[in-house]
Design a protein around this motif. Structure first.
Motif, short mmCIF file in Angstrom:
data_model
loop_
_atom_site.label_atom_id
_atom_site.label_comp_id
_atom_site.label_asym_id
_atom_site.label_seq_id
_atom_site.Cartn_x
_atom_site.Cartn_y
_atom_site.Cartn_z
N ALA A 84 33.26 49.47 14.72
CA ALA A 84 34.54 48.87 15.11
C ALA A 84 34.39 47.47 15.68
N ARG A 85 33.25 47.19 16.30
CA ARG A 85 33.11 45.86 16.93
C ARG A 85 31.66 45.41 16.86
N ALA A 86 31.31 44.75 15.79
CA ALA A 86 29.93 44.29 15.59
C ALA A 86 29.80 42.79 15.83
N ASN A 87 30.57 42.29 16.80
CA ASN A 87 30.60 40.86 17.10
C ASN A 87 29.74 40.58 18.33
N PHE A 88 28.48 40.26 18.13
CA PHE A 88 27.58 40.02 19.25
C PHE A 88 28.03 38.83 20.10
N ALA A 89 28.45 37.75 19.46
CA ALA A 89 28.77 36.53 20.19
C ALA A 89 29.93 36.72 21.16
N GLY A 90 30.86 37.59 20.82
CA GLY A 90 32.00 37.82 21.69
C GLY A 90 31.74 38.79 22.82
N ASP A 91 30.69 39.60 22.70
CA ASP A 91 30.44 40.67 23.67
C ASP A 91 29.24 40.44 24.58
N TYR A 92 28.42 39.46 24.24
CA TYR A 92 27.16 39.29 24.98
C TYR A 92 26.93 37.82 25.35
N THR A 93 26.25 37.64 26.47
CA THR A 93 25.79 36.32 26.88
C THR A 93 24.35 36.17 26.41
N PRO A 94 24.08 35.22 25.50
CA PRO A 94 22.73 35.12 24.93
C PRO A 94 21.84 34.12 25.66
N ARG A 95 20.55 34.40 25.60
CA ARG A 95 19.57 33.39 26.00
C ARG A 95 18.36 33.52 25.08
N LEU A 96 17.72 32.39 24.86
CA LEU A 96 16.54 32.37 24.00
C LEU A 96 15.35 32.86 24.81
N LEU A 97 14.86 34.05 24.49
CA LEU A 97 13.79 34.67 25.26
C LEU A 97 12.43 34.12 24.87
N ARG A 98 12.20 34.01 23.55
CA ARG A 98 10.91 33.52 23.05
C ARG A 98 11.02 33.35 21.54
N THR A 99 9.95 32.91 20.92
CA THR A 99 9.85 32.91 19.47
C THR A 99 8.77 33.92 19.08
N ASP A 100 8.88 34.42 17.88
CA ASP A 100 7.97 35.46 17.42
C ASP A 100 7.68 35.22 15.94
N LYS A 101 6.59 35.81 15.45
CA LYS A 101 6.25 35.68 14.04
C LYS A 101 6.17 37.08 13.44
N LEU A 102 6.93 37.31 12.37
CA LEU A 102 6.95 38.58 11.67
C LEU A 102 6.70 38.33 10.19
N ASP A 103 5.69 38.99 9.63
CA ASP A 103 5.37 38.83 8.21
C ASP A 103 5.24 37.37 7.82
N GLY A 104 4.64 36.59 8.70
CA GLY A 104 4.38 35.18 8.40
C GLY A 104 5.56 34.25 8.59
N GLU A 105 6.70 34.76 9.05
CA GLU A 105 7.88 33.92 9.25
C GLU A 105 8.19 33.83 10.74
N ASP A 106 8.79 32.70 11.13
CA ASP A 106 9.11 32.45 12.53
C ASP A 106 10.51 32.96 12.86
N TYR A 107 10.61 33.58 14.04
CA TYR A 107 11.88 34.17 14.47
C TYR A 107 12.20 33.76 15.90
N TYR A 108 13.49 33.51 16.15
CA TYR A 108 13.98 33.43 17.51
C TYR A 108 14.17 34.86 18.02
N VAL A 109 13.82 35.10 19.27
CA VAL A 109 14.12 36.38 19.90
C VAL A 109 15.16 36.11 20.99
N LEU A 110 16.36 36.59 20.76
CA LEU A 110 17.45 36.40 21.70
C LEU A 110 17.62 37.63 22.58
N GLU A 111 17.84 37.40 23.85
CA GLU A 111 18.23 38.48 24.75
C GLU A 111 19.73 38.39 24.95
N LEU A 112 20.43 39.47 24.67
CA LEU A 112 21.88 39.50 24.79
C LEU A 112 22.25 40.44 25.92
#
Length: 255
Positions: free
Chosen positions: A133-161
């Motif tokens: 019913a409500r899959a809108n992360f941006a409207g329900d959570y306050t985000p911060r950039l926790l760290r970056t990570d690498k998965l299967d050779g690709e770079d990812y942002y890790v957000l804490e919501l």
């Protein structure tokens, strides 16, 4: 002499602390502008920002039990108006959930008054009401950039919501977002006591409603090994939905 030496040493140490901005400087405020931008771009990949309709097939499995299959149709307008209709099983067809803001009700054909539901309540398998019913992360959570990570050779942002209030589906979410294209990769969902409840992965990207979107979401229970639900999204299309669709009187027509 020893006392004087100690006194001089302490005075020098105090002077050093008072004149060193690195030691007594207040923590810098967290600038979440980047985190919010990342989250909004990831949200826009999962679902359109325009009015849309999509069908969702859910298969839920537990060890030693038969797989439970259900089908829903979602009508969504913006981030605050959603209708979720049960299509299968046939015995429950006609039941409809209506979300307005973070308020959620279920309307049943043989019950005159709607029943209030919580977003965190279980819908089926590992799927909570709020997952559909409500899959809108941006409207329900306050985000911060926790760290970056690498998965299967690709770079990812890790957000804490962090949930904006207790009515939100989950208290805390960790979300992995691809740095190159902002596609969501996986998420971890936590309770108010910071206990890991479930994990999800976003898979099998295909073009739906003019954009590459994940058509599969796998949810694994973190507390019960083997308990899982697979959500498959199909027939997504942009569709103008007037406000009256998201009203009690109109739902009677849908039933």
């Amino acid at each position: 002499m020893t006392s004087l030496v100690r006194t001089g040493f302490c005075a020098s140490l105090i002077a050093l602390f008072l004149t060193s901005p690195a030691i007594f400087a207040a923590p810098l405020p967290v600038d979440d502008t980047l985190a919010r931008s990342i989250l909004e771009k990831s949200d826009a990949i999962r679902f359109p920002s325009q009015d849309f309709q999509v069908d969702v097939d859910i298969a839920s499995a537990s060890p030693g039990e038969a797989t439970e299959k259900r089908k829903y149709r979602i009508l969504s307008k913006g981030s605050d108006n959603t209708v979720v209709m049960i299509l299968e099983p046939a015995s429950e067809r006609g039941q409809i959930m209506l979300m307005k803001g973070r308020d959620l009700w279920v309307f049943m054909p043989n019950v005159s008054q709607p029943i209030r539901l919580g977003l965190a309540q279980r819908l089926t398998g590992q799927v909570a009401n709020g997952d559909l019913a409500r899959a809108n992360f941006a409207g329900d959570y306050t985000p911060r950039l926790l760290r970056t990570d690498k998965l299967d050779g690709e770079d990812y942002y890790v957000l804490e919501l962090l949930a904006v209030d207790r009515s939100v589906t989950y208290h805390r979410v960790l979300l992995w977002v691809n740095k190159a294209d902002y596609r969501p990769r996986k998420a971890e969902f936590y309770s108010l006591s910071n206990r890991l409840l479930k994990t999800s992965t976003y898979e099998h990207f295909e073009t739906m409603a003019d954009k590459q979107r994940p058509t599969i979401m796998r949810i694994q229970d973190a507390l019960k090994t083997g308990d899982a639900s697979v959500l498959e999204y199909s027939n997504m299309k942009l569709r103008e939905l007037p406000d009256k669709v998201f009203s009690k009187d109109y739902l009677k027509k849908l039933q």
